[in-house]
Design a protein around this motif. Sequence first.
Motif, PDB file in Angstrom:
ATOM      1  N   UNK A  83     -20.024  -6.532 -56.439  1.00  0.00           N
ATOM      2  CA  UNK A  83     -19.445  -5.312 -57.387  1.00  0.00           C
ATOM      3  C   UNK A  83     -18.369  -4.988 -56.712  1.00  0.00           C
ATOM      4  N   UNK A  84     -16.980  -5.453 -56.539  1.00  0.00           N
ATOM      5  CA  UNK A  84     -16.299  -4.753 -56.536  1.00  0.00           C
ATOM      6  C   UNK A  84     -15.350  -4.293 -57.472  1.00  0.00           C
ATOM      7  N   UNK A  85     -15.411  -3.789 -58.784  1.00  0.00           N
ATOM      8  CA  UNK A  85     -15.161  -3.695 -59.348  1.00  0.00           C
ATOM      9  C   UNK A  85     -13.764  -4.727 -60.460  1.00  0.00           C
ATOM     10  N   UNK A  86     -13.189  -3.902 -61.789  1.00  0.00           N
ATOM     11  CA  UNK A  86     -12.585  -4.597 -62.635  1.00  0.00           C
ATOM     12  C   UNK A  86     -11.200  -4.420 -62.101  1.00  0.00           C
ATOM     13  N   UNK A  87     -10.949  -5.460 -62.676  1.00  0.00           N
ATOM     14  CA  UNK A  87      -8.821  -5.180 -62.985  1.00  0.00           C
ATOM     15  C   UNK A  87      -8.530  -5.558 -64.438  1.00  0.00           C
ATOM     16  N   UNK A  88      -7.093  -5.248 -64.638  1.00  0.00           N
ATOM     17  CA  UNK A  88      -7.231  -5.456 -65.838  1.00  0.00           C
ATOM     18  C   UNK A  88      -5.783  -6.340 -65.494  1.00  0.00           C
ATOM     19  N   UNK A  89      -5.782  -7.737 -66.000  1.00  0.00           N
ATOM     20  CA  UNK A  89      -4.827  -8.441 -65.746  1.00  0.00           C
ATOM     21  C   UNK A  89      -4.022  -9.608 -66.794  1.00  0.00           C
ATOM     22  N   UNK A  90      -2.989  -9.634 -67.191  1.00  0.00           N
ATOM     23  CA  UNK A  90      -2.431 -10.895 -68.279  1.00  0.00           C
ATOM     24  C   UNK A  90      -2.954 -11.708 -68.088  1.00  0.00           C
ATOM     25  N   UNK A  91      -2.986 -12.884 -68.309  1.00  0.00           N
ATOM     26  CA  UNK A  91      -3.230 -13.837 -68.373  1.00  0.00           C
ATOM     27  C   UNK A  91      -1.979 -15.140 -69.391  1.00  0.00           C
ATOM     28  N   UNK A  92      -1.905 -16.148 -68.867  1.00  0.00           N
ATOM     29  CA  UNK A  92      -0.673 -16.653 -70.064  1.00  0.00           C
ATOM     30  C   UNK A  92      -0.600 -18.238 -69.319  1.00  0.00           C
ATOM     31  N   UNK A 138       4.183  -6.974 -65.435  1.00  0.00           N
ATOM     32  CA  UNK A 138       3.720  -7.314 -67.757  1.00  0.00           C
ATOM     33  C   UNK A 138       2.932  -6.318 -67.692  1.00  0.00           C
ATOM     34  N   UNK A 139       3.028  -4.923 -68.968  1.00  0.00           N
ATOM     35  CA  UNK A 139       2.251  -4.179 -69.406  1.00  0.00           C
ATOM     36  C   UNK A 139       1.502  -4.801 -69.986  1.00  0.00           C
ATOM     37  N   UNK A 140       1.588  -6.252 -70.085  1.00  0.00           N
ATOM     38  CA  UNK A 140       0.442  -6.563 -71.461  1.00  0.00           C
ATOM     39  C   UNK A 140       0.438  -6.823 -72.805  1.00  0.00           C
ATOM     40  N   UNK A 141       1.661  -5.558 -73.496  1.00  0.00           N
ATOM     41  CA  UNK A 141       1.783  -6.103 -74.959  1.00  0.00           C
ATOM     42  C   UNK A 141       3.116  -6.692 -75.058  1.00  0.00           C
ATOM     43  N   UNK A 142       3.795  -7.198 -73.851  1.00  0.00           N
ATOM     44  CA  UNK A 142       5.409  -7.876 -74.524  1.00  0.00           C
ATOM     45  C   UNK A 142       5.195  -9.366 -75.133  1.00  0.00           C
ATOM     46  N   UNK A 143       6.121  -9.685 -75.359  1.00  0.00           N
ATOM     47  CA  UNK A 143       5.488 -10.810 -76.297  1.00  0.00           C
ATOM     48  C   UNK A 143       6.902 -11.943 -75.857  1.00  0.00           C
ATOM     49  N   UNK A 144       5.566 -12.941 -75.192  1.00  0.00           N
ATOM     50  CA  UNK A 144       5.882 -13.695 -73.734  1.00  0.00           C
ATOM     51  C   UNK A 144       6.078 -15.207 -74.447  1.00  0.00           C
ATOM     52  N   UNK A 145       7.907 -15.930 -74.228  1.00  0.00           N
ATOM     53  CA  UNK A 145       7.935 -16.901 -74.644  1.00  0.00           C
ATOM     54  C   UNK A 145       6.542 -18.047 -74.301  1.00  0.00           C
ATOM     55  N   UNK A 146       5.846 -18.422 -74.477  1.00  0.00           N
ATOM     56  CA  UNK A 146       4.473 -19.103 -74.069  1.00  0.00           C
ATOM     57  C   UNK A 146       5.484 -21.048 -73.287  1.00  0.00           C
ATOM     58  N   UNK A 147       5.896 -21.415 -74.495  1.00  0.00           N
ATOM     59  CA  UNK A 147       6.608 -22.638 -74.477  1.00  0.00           C
ATOM     60  C   UNK A 147       8.037 -23.362 -74.237  1.00  0.00           C
ATOM     61  N   UNK A 148       8.190 -23.896 -73.941  1.00  0.00           N
ATOM     62  CA  UNK A 148      10.051 -24.239 -74.234  1.00  0.00           C
ATOM     63  C   UNK A 148      10.673 -23.368 -72.736  1.00  0.00           C
ATOM     64  N   UNK A 149      10.225 -22.574 -72.183  1.00  0.00           N
ATOM     65  CA  UNK A 149      11.432 -21.519 -71.879  1.00  0.00           C
ATOM     66  C   UNK A 149      12.500 -22.360 -70.981  1.00  0.00           C
ATOM     67  N   UNK A 150      11.649 -23.401 -70.117  1.00  0.00           N
ATOM     68  CA  UNK A 150      13.279 -23.873 -69.262  1.00  0.00           C
ATOM     69  C   UNK A 150      14.444 -24.233 -70.118  1.00  0.00           C
ATOM     70  N   UNK A 151      14.519 -24.147 -71.339  1.00  0.00           N
ATOM     71  CA  UNK A 151      15.661 -24.785 -72.102  1.00  0.00           C
ATOM     72  C   UNK A 151      16.110 -23.335 -72.363  1.00  0.00           C
TER      73      UNK A 151
END
Length: 202
Positions: free
Chosen positions: A114-123, A167-180
């Motif tokens: 029982x190491x506790x929980x944490x909040x994190x963004x998953x992309x 990240x705070x978790x409420x941002x709008x993130x570029x999911x695809x083609x960010x390399x361009x």
Amino acid sequence: STARLSILAPKSGYVLERNVEPGQTVSPGSPALFRIAQNGELELQAQLSESELAQLTVGTPADVTPVGTDKSFAGQIWQLAPLIDTQSRQGIARIALSYDPALRPGGFASATIRSGTRQASVLPESAILSDTKGQYVYVIGKDNKVARRAVTIDGVTSAGIIVTSGLAGNERIVLFAGGFLNPGELVKPKSQKSDPAAKPEK
């Protein structure tokens, strides 16, 4: 003196192993006559991955369930291995347990730590970019312009990559083609279903 014929344990405890019989002759070179668990205390040696071990601390509670039973026993981590096995990339977390007849030394058991929980963004993997400066994502601002944001990742799940900082978790993130894209470039975002992230559209 008959006092020398009596074998006394230095500490009270639970006898795990007896290697001597009544009447047997022993000498200073003989192997250990008895093996005991001091005060009846036992431990489970749990094998954990390198990353899992790094997230634990001494004193973390754990529930131990011996194989073949559905009964759980409360314990806590009392020692974390200082070394990682070079082949398996695993280390040992030693979980201290109080004596119970259902706990059999040498047996196997499963442990829930029982190491506790944490909040994190998953992309998704496609959202994480990297270069010589490190890993980053593109965040879409109110003006629909993209800005570079450095992030730290910590593992992969079936849902995507875990982002632990940046990240705070409420941002709008570029999911695809960010390399361009380049910082400051204007995009036309299209939100994904049930996801605050977005992808650029040419």
